[in-house]
Scaffold this active site. Structure first.
Site, PDB file in Angstrom:
ATOM      1  N   GLY A  20       0.321  -0.976   0.166  1.00 27.18           N
ATOM      2  CA  GLY A  20       0.092   0.035  -0.217  1.00 27.18           C
ATOM      3  C   GLY A  20       0.866   1.360   0.285  1.00 27.18           C
ATOM      4  CB  SER A 112       2.759 -15.939  -6.816  1.00 31.75           C
ATOM      5  OG  SER A 112       3.162 -16.265  -5.738  1.00 31.75           O
ATOM      6  CE1 TYR A 140      -3.348 -13.614   2.403  1.00 35.84           C
ATOM      7  CE2 TYR A 140      -1.741 -14.780   0.911  1.00 35.84           C
ATOM      8  CZ  TYR A 140      -1.953 -13.702   1.194  1.00 35.84           C
ATOM      9  OH  TYR A 140      -1.392 -12.714   0.372  1.00 35.84           O
ATOM     10  CG  HIS A 183       6.366 -13.696   2.893  1.00 35.19           C
ATOM     11  ND1 HIS A 183       6.187 -12.428   2.805  1.00 35.19           N
ATOM     12  CD2 HIS A 183       5.808 -14.692   2.411  1.00 35.19           C
ATOM     13  CE1 HIS A 183       4.828 -12.383   3.049  1.00 35.19           C
ATOM     14  NE2 HIS A 183       4.321 -14.417   3.106  1.00 35.19           N
TER      15      HIS A 183
END
Ligand SMILES: NC(=O)c1ccc[n+]([C@@H]2O[C@H](COP(=O)([O-])OP(=O)(O)OC[C@H]3O[C@@H](n4cnc5c(N)ncnc54)[C@H](OP(=O)(O)O)[C@@H]3O)[C@@H](O)[C@H]2O)c1
Length: 319
Positions: A20, A112, A140, A183
């Site tokens: 964002g 993805s 998710y 991640h």
């Protein structure tokens, strides 16, 4: 073809997040100045009445949905309910409020990692829902697939020109560097940095999975591109179209940080999907391509991390 004016009112949901914030930066850089934002403290997007009232009052010309409950394998495993419920509520409320208030343009962000675990590689948009999901992030994925389908249903039933973008793994400034929820790429940056110059570093899994990485500024450019152009399809992959092994990535991050110690692989930890590479030909045909190559992007992200090491964000999932 540009479908949006520079004075258009654009609501960016999740403007303090990595994506964002990059979208807001990119919009400013391209001359858009009428940007509306709200923090989750001011507007909890899980609350349907509040979201409808907000969109009804603001009447934006475009909505970008970059608000979500986001995290890595461990976070998905620890907070399955939040990953499913929060994401379904956020996207359903915003997509429906945009539709009911006749907002002409909307970009929804999928990911993805919601494609089937064993999808043929590289993954085309039409492979969605053609096989089993990766169990560790099914919560998710199911939520995000719901968002993609809501956008698709609005286009089919009401001819809404709304679009879903499926970015590959993103990295860059303002990423989540909290080792509990981050991640792989930001986790590596932090681990190597904290082990400088030569303490051993332990990384999750075997290092053999292949992954694709896109700088968040490029993802933001894709969002603005989607706002500015009329698309033929409802769903577009966003990536570089090239992948590397996690081991190769580790060596790259190690060399950027200047770490010289040993890398140990903890193969008791899950690897996740064996390979994830996007087929980005649909978006390439529409006229978009990434600009920032991986090594340069990691260098820029590491510089940002070192500068901001004291204020990097920690886990914010409310269980
Ligand atoms: N990061 C990636 O690698 C990646 C890859 C592919 C796709 N994406 C997609 O990109 C989008 C954004 O990801 P990100 O990495 O930027 O996430 P992020 O940094 O965690 O930011 C998410 C933002 O969502 C907002 N949010 C969360 N719950 C909310 C709620 N209940 N009400 C209102 N706002 C809420 C938060 O706002 P506050 O700060 O105000 O609390 C936060 O700023 C997601 O849809 C994600 O699926 C990300």
């Amino acid at each position: 073809m540009t479908t949006i004016n520079k004075d258009a009112k654009i609501y960016v949901a999740g403007h303090r997040g990595m994506v964002g914030a990059a979208v807001v930066d990119e919009l400013h850089a391209r001359g858009y100045s009428n940007i509306v934002t709200r923090t989750s403290g001011k507007l909890d997007l899980r609350e349907q009445d509040a979201v409808h009232a907000f969109v009804g009052n603001e009447r934006p010309d475009a909505v970008v949905i970059a608000a979500a409950c986001v995290g890595g394998i461990l976070a998905n495993d620890t907070y399955p309910y939040q990953f499913l419920y929060d994401n379904v509520m956020i996207e359903a409320n915003l997509i429906d409020a945009a539709h009911r208030n006749d907002v002409p343009s909307l970009v929804f962000l999928g990911s993805s990692c919601i494609y089937p675990k064993f999808a043929p590689q590289p993954m085309k948009e039409e492979y969605l829902l053609t096989g089993e999901l990766e169990p560790t992030n099914q919560w998710y994925a199911i939520a995000k697939i719901t968002g993609v389908k809501l956008v698709e249903a609005l286009r089919k039933q009401y001819q809404r020109q709304y679009v879903s973008l499926m970015p590959t793994n993103l990295y860059g400034p303002r990423d989540n560097f909290d080792l509990q929820t981050s991640h792989v790429l930001p986790a590596m940056i932090r681990k190597f940095h904290e082990a400088l110059p030569d303490k051993p570093v332990t990384l999750w899994g075997t290092g053999s999975p292949r992954r694709e990485f896109l700088h968040v500024t490029d993802a933001a450019r894709a969002v603005v591109f989607a706002l500015e152009n009329k698309f033929d399809y409802t769903l577009y992959n966003v990536g570089t179209g090239t992948d590397i092994t996690i081991k190769e990535l580790a060596l790259l991050v190690q060399s950027v940080t200047g770490h010289t110690g040993e890398i140990q692989w903890d193969s008791s930890k899950p690897d996740g999907t064996p390979r994830k590479l996007m087929d980005v030909s649909r978006l390439h045909k529409a006229g978009w391509k990434h600009i920032i190559e991986l090594e340069k992007g990691i260098q820029q992200t590491y510089t940002w991390f070192v500068k901001n090491a004291d204020s990097i964000k920690e886990v914010r999932i409310e269980a």
